[in-house]
Design a protein around this motif. Structure first.
Motif, PDB file in Angstrom:
ATOM      1  N   ASP A  73      -8.533   5.927  -7.699  1.00 36.43           N
ATOM      2  CA  ASP A  73      -8.757   5.114  -6.647  1.00 36.43           C
ATOM      3  C   ASP A  73      -7.832   6.277  -4.979  1.00 36.43           C
ATOM      4  O   ASP A  73      -8.383   6.371  -4.032  1.00 36.43           O
ATOM      5  CB  ASP A  73      -8.268   4.090  -6.252  1.00 36.43           C
ATOM      6  N   ILE A  74      -7.255   6.847  -5.245  1.00 33.84           N
ATOM      7  CA  ILE A  74      -6.262   8.162  -4.523  1.00 33.84           C
ATOM      8  C   ILE A  74      -7.579   9.041  -4.230  1.00 33.84           C
ATOM      9  O   ILE A  74      -7.679   9.532  -3.131  1.00 33.84           O
ATOM     10  CB  ILE A  74      -4.948   8.488  -4.818  1.00 33.84           C
ATOM     11  N   ALA A  75      -8.302   9.628  -5.305  1.00 29.33           N
ATOM     12  CA  ALA A  75      -8.787  10.441  -5.065  1.00 29.33           C
ATOM     13  C   ALA A  75     -10.590  10.126  -4.575  1.00 29.33           C
ATOM     14  O   ALA A  75     -10.712  11.062  -3.680  1.00 29.33           O
ATOM     15  CB  ALA A  75      -9.850  10.961  -6.221  1.00 29.33           C
ATOM     16  N   PHE A 132       3.619   8.996  -5.843  1.00 37.25           N
ATOM     17  CA  PHE A 132       4.653   7.484  -6.973  1.00 37.25           C
ATOM     18  C   PHE A 132       5.453   7.945  -7.883  1.00 37.25           C
ATOM     19  O   PHE A 132       5.605   8.980  -7.626  1.00 37.25           O
ATOM     20  CB  PHE A 132       2.823   7.623  -7.590  1.00 37.25           C
ATOM     21  N   ASP A 133       6.307   7.175  -7.581  1.00 38.43           N
ATOM     22  CA  ASP A 133       7.823   7.378  -8.039  1.00 38.43           C
ATOM     23  C   ASP A 133       7.418   6.647  -9.669  1.00 38.43           C
ATOM     24  O   ASP A 133       7.394   6.013  -9.629  1.00 38.43           O
ATOM     25  CB  ASP A 133       8.141   6.851  -7.509  1.00 38.43           C
ATOM     26  N   GLU A 249       0.564  10.101   4.542  1.00 42.39           N
ATOM     27  CA  GLU A 249       0.594   9.151   5.889  1.00 42.39           C
ATOM     28  C   GLU A 249       0.664   8.528   5.832  1.00 42.39           C
ATOM     29  O   GLU A 249       0.727   6.594   5.967  1.00 42.39           O
ATOM     30  CB  GLU A 249       1.515  10.505   6.640  1.00 42.39           C
ATOM     31  N   GLU A 250      -1.086   8.403   6.371  1.00 40.91           N
ATOM     32  CA  GLU A 250      -2.008   7.285   6.959  1.00 40.91           C
ATOM     33  C   GLU A 250      -2.441   6.454   6.070  1.00 40.91           C
ATOM     34  O   GLU A 250      -2.277   5.330   6.381  1.00 40.91           O
ATOM     35  CB  GLU A 250      -2.985   8.436   7.355  1.00 40.91           C
ATOM     36  N   LEU A 251      -2.265   6.893   5.136  1.00 41.04           N
ATOM     37  CA  LEU A 251      -3.048   5.342   3.580  1.00 41.04           C
ATOM     38  C   LEU A 251      -1.695   4.417   3.459  1.00 41.04           C
ATOM     39  O   LEU A 251      -1.760   3.712   3.273  1.00 41.04           O
ATOM     40  CB  LEU A 251      -3.161   6.463   2.377  1.00 41.04           C
ATOM     41  N   LYS A 252      -0.419   5.209   3.435  1.00 42.88           N
ATOM     42  CA  LYS A 252       0.405   3.879   3.367  1.00 42.88           C
ATOM     43  C   LYS A 252       0.598   3.210   5.025  1.00 42.88           C
ATOM     44  O   LYS A 252       0.714   2.680   4.301  1.00 42.88           O
ATOM     45  CB  LYS A 252       1.636   5.095   3.134  1.00 42.88           C
ATOM     46  N   ASP A 253       1.079   4.236   5.807  1.00 44.10           N
ATOM     47  CA  ASP A 253       0.923   3.047   7.313  1.00 44.10           C
ATOM     48  C   ASP A 253       0.011   2.271   7.433  1.00 44.10           C
ATOM     49  O   ASP A 253       0.034   0.756   7.853  1.00 44.10           O
ATOM     50  CB  ASP A 253       1.378   3.986   8.242  1.00 44.10           C
ATOM     51  N   SER A 254      -1.407   2.109   6.974  1.00 43.03           N
ATOM     52  CA  SER A 254      -2.679   1.573   6.988  1.00 43.03           C
ATOM     53  C   SER A 254      -2.245   0.178   5.561  1.00 43.03           C
ATOM     54  O   SER A 254      -3.316  -0.175   6.149  1.00 43.03           O
ATOM     55  CB  SER A 254      -3.770   2.213   6.445  1.00 43.03           C
ATOM     56  N   GLY A 255      -1.292   0.261   5.059  1.00 42.41           N
ATOM     57  CA  GLY A 255      -1.472  -0.747   4.150  1.00 42.41           C
ATOM     58  C   GLY A 255      -2.035  -0.464   2.635  1.00 42.41           C
ATOM     59  O   GLY A 255      -2.154  -1.064   2.107  1.00 42.41           O
ATOM     60  N   GLU A 256      -3.001   0.770   2.957  1.00 40.07           N
ATOM     61  CA  GLU A 256      -4.465   0.644   2.017  1.00 40.07           C
ATOM     62  C   GLU A 256      -3.382   1.680   0.626  1.00 40.07           C
ATOM     63  O   GLU A 256      -4.195   0.816  -0.819  1.00 40.07           O
ATOM     64  CB  GLU A 256      -5.486   1.905   2.572  1.00 40.07           C
TER      65      GLU A 256
END
Length: 267
Positions: A73-75, A132-133, A249-256
């Protein structure tokens, strides 16, 4: 005089050949120096290496043939960012052993496959920021006497996968245990279930996926390493590395990002 003319003629020919070869070299070098980002846009497709044997992250359903998971899904999200369509992605099966060679050979544009960022690997590839941690742990059959890495010693066998950092890490933590390595996680899990080892070790995120597939097994002992995952990119490709970092960064900021994570990972 004739001899001199002959040698002058030969010299001109060699000069022309050298110039042609130099021109070809520049063209080839120019193509090689092109950023992966430009190559993806020119091709109209994002070719990415993912695992097919890692449940929850990259797993090929044997019945449907569909490959799904967090990494997939990240890809797809990255393909959508670059090309405007998440379906413009081609998934290529890789293992811990084959992923870096495939990236270096140009068979894939990036690796998104539970790959831990290490200083040693940074010598061969570029890494994005952490996406991912995870941390290394143990998978055992329920009721096992092994409940943490401290229980691994002489007479115990621990299973791992070739090309991953897991084998080295567990030998550092439990030097007396016997290490058996397999080509992929499916083989290692099958070996555990058939009694060839006492525990299987890798990142807890991967082990949770195995436990979800068979309720007779459980993840124990917490974590004994830190395993930050990064997207691997061709060495020295700063343009694409910067692009991927901005995308994350944008993926995390958007909540996606949280939506994708919550869909697959339930700790």
């Amino acid at each position: 005089m004739k001899k001199m003319k002959k040698w002058l003629f030969v010299g001109v020919i060699f000069t022309l050949i050298a110039a042609l070869l130099a021109g070809c070299g520049k063209s080839s070098s120019g193509e090689e120096s092109k950023s992966t980002l430009d190559k993806i846009k020119d091709r109209g497709k994002f070719v990415v290496g993912v695992k097919y044997d890692t449940y929850l992250f990259g797993y090929k359903d044997p019945s449907s043939g569909e490959v799904t998971g967090f990494d997939v899904d990240i890809a797809k999200a990255l393909a959508k960012e670059i090309l405007g369509d998440e379906n413009k992605v081609e998934l290529v099966e890789i293992t811990s052993k084959t992923r870096i060679p495939k990236l270096k050979n140009g068979d894939i544009d990036a690796i998104i496959a539970t790959m831990t960022i290490t200083d040693e690997r940074k010598k061969e590839v570029n890494f994005s920021d952490v996406y991912f941690d995870a941390g290394q742990s143990l998978l055992v059959k329920k009721g096992s006497k092994i409940q943490s890495v401290k229980d691994l010693g002489k007479g115990t066998k621990v299973l791992a996968v070739k090309g991953a950092t897991s084998g080295e890490n567990v030998k550092k933590a439990a030097p007396d245990t016997e290490l058996l390595e397999f080509e992929n996680y499916a083989e290692a899990f099958t070996a555990l279930k058939s009694g060839k080892g006492d525990a299987l070790t890798t990142d807890n995120s991967i082990l949770y996926g195995m436990a979800a597939q068979d309720e007779n097994y459980e993840v124990v002992g917490g974590t004994f390493t830190e395993e930050p995952y990064g997207i691997a990119i061709k060495k020295d490709d700063k343009k694409f590395t910067d692009y991927v970092n901005k995308f994350l960064e944008e993926l995390k900021d958007s909540g996606e990002y949280d939506k994708i994570k919550d869909k697959w990972i339930k700790e």
